[in-house]
Design a protein around this motif. Sequence first.
Motif, PDB file in Angstrom:
ATOM      1  N   GLY A 118     -14.829 -11.982 -20.783  1.00  0.00           N
ATOM      2  CA  GLY A 118     -14.559 -12.691 -19.549  1.00  0.00           C
ATOM      3  C   GLY A 118     -14.149 -11.710 -18.462  1.00  0.00           C
ATOM      4  O   GLY A 118     -13.918 -10.525 -18.725  1.00  0.00           O
ATOM      5  N   ARG A 119     -14.065 -12.225 -17.258  1.00  0.00           N
ATOM      6  CA  ARG A 119     -13.541 -11.416 -16.175  1.00  0.00           C
ATOM      7  C   ARG A 119     -12.044 -11.236 -16.373  1.00  0.00           C
ATOM      8  O   ARG A 119     -11.380 -12.104 -16.910  1.00  0.00           O
ATOM      9  CB  ARG A 119     -13.813 -12.083 -14.830  1.00  0.00           C
ATOM     10  CG  ARG A 119     -15.272 -12.098 -14.454  1.00  0.00           C
ATOM     11  CD  ARG A 119     -15.473 -12.609 -13.038  1.00  0.00           C
ATOM     12  NE  ARG A 119     -16.866 -12.587 -12.665  1.00  0.00           N
ATOM     13  CZ  ARG A 119     -17.323 -12.943 -11.474  1.00  0.00           C
ATOM     14  NH1 ARG A 119     -16.487 -13.357 -10.542  1.00  0.00           N
ATOM     15  NH2 ARG A 119     -18.607 -12.888 -11.217  1.00  0.00           N
ATOM     16  N   GLY A 120     -11.538 -10.141 -15.932  1.00  0.00           N
ATOM     17  CA  GLY A 120     -10.135  -9.845 -16.142  1.00  0.00           C
ATOM     18  C   GLY A 120      -9.216 -10.621 -15.215  1.00  0.00           C
ATOM     19  O   GLY A 120      -9.629 -11.126 -14.167  1.00  0.00           O
ATOM     20  N   THR A 121      -7.960 -10.676 -15.617  1.00  0.00           N
ATOM     21  CA  THR A 121      -6.928 -11.259 -14.778  1.00  0.00           C
ATOM     22  C   THR A 121      -5.752 -10.287 -14.738  1.00  0.00           C
ATOM     23  O   THR A 121      -5.370  -9.721 -15.765  1.00  0.00           O
ATOM     24  CB  THR A 121      -6.493 -12.651 -15.299  1.00  0.00           C
ATOM     25  OG1 THR A 121      -5.539 -13.228 -14.414  1.00  0.00           O
ATOM     26  CG2 THR A 121      -5.874 -12.579 -16.696  1.00  0.00           C
ATOM     27  N   GLN A 122      -5.205 -10.090 -13.539  1.00  0.00           N
ATOM     28  CA  GLN A 122      -4.181  -9.077 -13.351  1.00  0.00           C
ATOM     29  C   GLN A 122      -2.810  -9.583 -13.796  1.00  0.00           C
ATOM     30  O   GLN A 122      -2.387 -10.679 -13.421  1.00  0.00           O
ATOM     31  CB  GLN A 122      -4.110  -8.661 -11.880  1.00  0.00           C
ATOM     32  CG  GLN A 122      -3.031  -7.642 -11.563  1.00  0.00           C
ATOM     33  CD  GLN A 122      -3.338  -6.270 -12.118  1.00  0.00           C
ATOM     34  OE1 GLN A 122      -4.456  -5.763 -12.003  1.00  0.00           O
ATOM     35  NE2 GLN A 122      -2.327  -5.630 -12.721  1.00  0.00           N
TER      36      GLN A 122
END
Length: 127
Positions: A118-122
Motif C-alpha cells: 500500500g501507499r505509506g502513511t507518515q
Amino acid sequence: QLQAYGGGLVQAGGSLGLSCAASGRVFTNYAMGWFRQAPGKEREFVAATTWSGKGSVYYATYADSVKGRFTIYRDNAKNTVVLQMNGLKPEDTAVYYCAAGLRLRVDQSPNYGMDYWGRGTQVTVSS
C-alpha cells in the motif's frame, strides 16, 4: 489493493493506530504486515500476522525494536489488518507501509517476500 489509514503526529510515549484495508482479493492465507522507512534508511520490518495453515490460527511476529509496544491483529471478515502502537518513541518516526504476501521473509529486505504494497502513511513522534 491495500490502503493504509491512520498515522500522524504524536508526542513520545503516546499511541497511534494504523489500519490497512485490503480489496480486490481475499488475503485470508496471506501474511499481512507493516514495514517502515525512515529518511536515509532502508525499509525495515515492523510486524506481521501470518497464517498457520490451520483454520483461523494466525501467528504474530514483531521486530525486536517494537516488541511489547506494538500489537498487530487482523479481521478477515473486514479484510483489514491493524497495528496498534503504544509507547511511541522518536525513533519510531517513519513512513509506514502495509503489505501482503504468501510468505513473509523477515531477512530479505527491501521486499520481505511481500507481493502487494500500500501507499505509506507518515508517523511522526516528537520528543
